[in-house]
Enzyme design. Structure first.
Site, short mmCIF file in Angstrom:
data_model
loop_
_atom_site.label_atom_id
_atom_site.label_comp_id
_atom_site.label_asym_id
_atom_site.label_seq_id
_atom_site.Cartn_x
_atom_site.Cartn_y
_atom_site.Cartn_z
N ASP A 294 0.87 -1.17 0.00
CA ASP A 294 0.00 0.00 0.00
C ASP A 294 0.91 1.24 0.00
OD1 ASP A 294 -3.09 0.73 1.83
OD2 ASP A 294 -2.10 1.73 0.16
C1 GLC Z 1 -4.29 4.20 0.10
C2 GLC Z 1 -5.22 3.08 0.52
C3 GLC Z 1 -5.42 2.03 -0.54
C4 GLC Z 1 -5.39 2.67 -1.92
C5 GLC Z 1 -4.00 3.22 -2.14
C6 GLC Z 1 -3.88 3.95 -3.48
O1 GLC Z 1 -3.41 4.50 1.14
O2 GLC Z 1 -4.91 2.42 1.74
O3 GLC Z 1 -6.67 1.38 -0.26
O4 GLC Z 1 -5.70 1.70 -2.91
O5 GLC Z 1 -3.58 4.09 -1.10
O6 GLC Z 1 -4.67 5.08 -3.48
#
Ligand code: GLC
Length: 749
Positions: A294
């Site tokens: 993430d």
């Molecule tokens: C964020 C979220 C994740 C998302 C990613 C890209 O921090 O935790 O769910 O897909 O970043 O935006």
């Protein structure tokens, strides 16, 4: 200018007639280590657009050229809602640089959070958020959401959808609760895998494909203190029983990518956990796709979890744990650190090849090498009425009628309705985050055609005067004098119905952290004030999580949990209020009674130690859980009776099964749909058992007076549960089958 015309090259990896495995083998051996590491890197749009702001989907070709040609970056992410043509131009230029201006012409893959429709695409169809889809207890809606998302976002070059969230809605304080399908692992499994199939098996984009993302693996959704990305303490047995099933079912449905949980479990950040990301995810659960971190999860090992002394050590532990791609996403430290680690021999090129193989396999399987470019000849599909109708159907089925004293609803065609609350005339509140922009867009960015509750009620009650009370029209509950209160309440007595549309404003991730699940004080105070009149009050809760309303529940005549019903949601709410729609929704979570007493339906027996049901202010008499409204609760404008619950035998043998049958009757005066929820209760277990577990559900559409016999086969598999190693236990015990208060006992021999 360095250009290669790929069509002049005829490497085997460019030959679509070869097997993907052969093409990968050929391509991999042509790649330098740094080119391979580039494929393992995902960077944010702000590094390749003209302004460095998320909202600007305008490519800066020089920035893009540098990152793609000199650092071989293979993936980018993010953006905000812009017109299809804007995305088309952006993705066309980005793709051209990757496939025509680099030595090997490997296409980029673009990841984006279209979690309930193409939420970063202007004009797209926007479904209810997942917590509402869970309330439908109908996987068809999750499948449709995935299907429409793919059909509307594929052409503009979005091949990687960062959805579904497969986390379990175990903690209603958690700010991402509304991104889940609720608190039950069985429901979440069916809904999540249906969404994955909708995205990945979409015939509308055949032969090409789009990748879904199971996130956030795993145990992210039950932090002990409820705040986003804070420590969770979960035994491996809990992980296997509650948090693994939704991911397992999605993997079994062919899930192509997984995104990691940024948080820690039992003191170990998931991104640094070989036990979680390799032993569990790969060896035990059989996942063979791409694991992406993430947002800056590797950096978090240094500055949030402090398990790595510096970024390079963090890269080392994450790659060794088993990640394939780093959502870095705002610098090049990942590439440089990983190259150093390979040069030093601390990470082998074989380990790099393992991840790059998976990433290339993903790109080949999606058809990106044959069709890397977006297309602009099917934009008419975006926001197509048929797609919006699917979103509308989902919204209607997701509205939960919690309370309806005296059958106040459906509302008669009144003369005057008073409408209050932060969600009365708001578009953005209906969808919350990940909509138009990360935290939700500004009100004016929502579609012109989109209804608010106010405008939808106006359409639904054309003969009625609907007075919208704005903030300025209501006295300040903190300073109001007795005479002002008297005057205001008298004014309300002149209305036939008062509707308070409250709940929550948009938030996303940690911006939604709260320390009290109660409905905010200003809303509670205003509700108390308007409940002081003689006029009946309907509360509509537009919210991502169940805000506590216990203290005033007795003053409310009707309560509707609208959740986050999406762009078609206001109309769905208005049609439930008018009675055009007979509500179907059931709570996919337990509605808490008190802020510090958050107990799911599938709690353990010891959760009720010293619990006195008589003292509990429970509205629903069949409620057997310490909640205000229990999991599975939802009223209809008709009534149903359950009878003749029978078992074909009172004993199941090892390889046998027993058939359960039940008769459901519509005992009311209008057609309706009942969701039949079948639970199993294990009387004694080596590992403490939930008081009951949802094991099956189905719909019964019945006309007044109509009965239907539904049936379900119970097998030993139904009764199994995992031990601390994830191994299935089936115990020769006695059990109860429970359906809407009816119970039949049986045993496993
Ligand atoms: C964020 C979220 C994740 C998302 C990613 C890209 O921090 O935790 O769910 O897909 O970043 O935006």
């Amino acid at each position: 200018m360095f250009t290669t015309n790929q069509s002049t090259l005829n490497y085997p990896y460019q030959n679509a007639d070869l097997k993907i495995s052969e093409r990968i083998e050929d391509l991999l051996q042509r790649m330098s280590v740094y080119e391979k590491i580039g494929q393992m890197t995902q960077l944010d749009i702000t590094l390749i657009n003209t302004t460095g702001k998320q909202k600007d989907v305008i490519l800066d070709p020089e920035k893009a050229r540098d990152l793609i040609r000199n650092h071989h970056i293979g993936s980018f992410l993010n953006g905000e809602a812009v017109k299809p043509g804007t995305w088309y131009r952006f993705m066309s230029e980005l793709t051209r640089i990757a496939v025509e201006e680099t030595r090997l012409g490997i296409p980029v893959i673009y990841g984006i959070d279209h979690i309930h429709g193409a939420s970063y695409l202007e004009g797209a169809t926007i479904f209810p958020q997942s917590i509402n889809l869970g309330a439908t207890f109908d996987p068809k809606h999750a499948h449709n959401a995935g299907w429409v998302t793919a059909a509307e976002s594929f052409d503009i070059g979005h091949h990687w959808i960062f959805a579904p969230v497969l986390d379990l809605g175990a903690n209603p304080l958690w700010p991402r609760f509304w991104e889940t399908y609720g608190e039950d692992p069985y429901l979440a499994s069916l809904m999540g895998s249906a969404n994955v199939e909708g995205v990945q098996k979409n015939d509308d984009i055949r032969p090409l494909k789009q990748a879904a993302t199971g996130k956030h693996f795993l145990g992210y959704s039950d932090p002990r203190h409820g705040w986003d990305r804070t420590p969770a303490h979960l035994s491996m047995q809990q992980i296997h029983e509650f948090h693994r099933p939704s991911f397992q079912k999605a993997i079994d449905a062919g899930l192509k990518t997984i995104m990691t949980n940024s948080g820690e479990i039992n003191g170990v950040p998931v991104v640094a956990s070989h036990d979680i990301l390799t032993k569990l995810l790969r060896d035990e659960m059989g996942f063979e796709g791409v694991v992406i971190t993430d947002w800056d999860d590797i950096g978090k090992l240094v500055d949030l979890h402090y398990t790595a002394g510096n970024y390079k050590e963090a890269v080392y532990s994450a790659v060794q744990a088993g990640i394939d791609m780093s959502m870095t996403p705002e610098h090049l430290e990942f590439n440089k650190s990983l190259l150093e680690l390979v040069d030093e021999g601390r990470i082998t090129e074989e380990r790099i090849d393992q991840s790059v193989l998976r990433i290339l396999k993903l790109k080949f399987e999606l058809g990106l090498f044959e069709n890397p470019f977006p297309r602009d000849d099917r934009f008419h599909r975006i926001g197509h009425p048929e797609n919006r109708q699917k979103a509308f159907e989902a919204a209607k089925d997701s509205i939960v009628l919690l309370k309806n004293d005296g059958n106040l609803l459906p509302a008669k065609q009144s003369k005057r309705i008073g409408l209050f609350g932060i969600s009365a005339n708001s578009k953005r509140n209906l969808s919350s985050g990940w909509t138009i922009a990360w935290q939700g867009g500004k009100e004016e960015r929502y579609p012109v055609h989109m209804h608010t509750i106010y405008t939808a009620l106006g359409e639904e009650f054309p003969e009625t005067e609907i007075k919208l009370f704005t903030k300025d029209d209501v006295p300040d509950a903190k300073t109001i004098t007795d005479s002002e209160k008297k005057r205001f309440v008298n004014k309300l007595n002149s209305f036939d119905l008062l509707i308070f549309a409250g709940g929550e404003e948009p938030y996303c991730e940690f911006t939604g952290n709260i320390s009290d699940l109660s409905l905010p004080k200003d809303q509670l105070n205003l509700l108390k004030l308007i409940s002081g009149s003689e006029t009946p009050v309907v509360l509509i809760l537009v919210q991502g999580r169940p805000r506590i309303i216990t203290e005033l529940i007795d003053d409310l005549d009707a309560v509707i949990h609208a959740g986050l019903p999406g762009f078609e949601g206001a109309k769905a709410i208005a049609e439930v209020i008018s009675g055009k729609v007979n509500p179907v929704g059931k709570l996919p979570f337990s509605y808490p009674m008190h802020p510090n007493y958050l107990v799911p339906y599938n709690h353990k027996k010891s959760n009720l130690y010293s619990f006195d049901p008589e003292k509990a202010n429970r509205i629903v008499k069949t409620n057997d859980s310490p909640s205000l409204f229990p999991f599975g609760h939802g009223l209809s404008y008709t009534t149903f009776s359950y009878s003749e619950l029978k078992l074909s035998s009172e004993a199941i043998r090892q390889n046998g099964s027993i058939k359960a049958t039940l008769t459901v009757t519509n005992t009311g005066s209008r057609a309706g749909t009942e969701t039949v929820l079948w639970f199993i209760s294990t009387h004694v277990g080596r590992i403490t058992r939930p008081v009951k577990e949802l094991k099956h559900f189905e719909k019964a559409h019945l006309h007044p007076g109509e009965s239907k016999t539904v049936e379900w086969m119970i097998t030993p598999e139904t009764l199994s549960y995992p031990d601390e190693n994830g191994r299935k236990i089936i115990e020769k015990q006695s059990y109860s089958l429970i359906v809407n208060g009816l119970k039949r006992d049986f045993k496993m021999e």
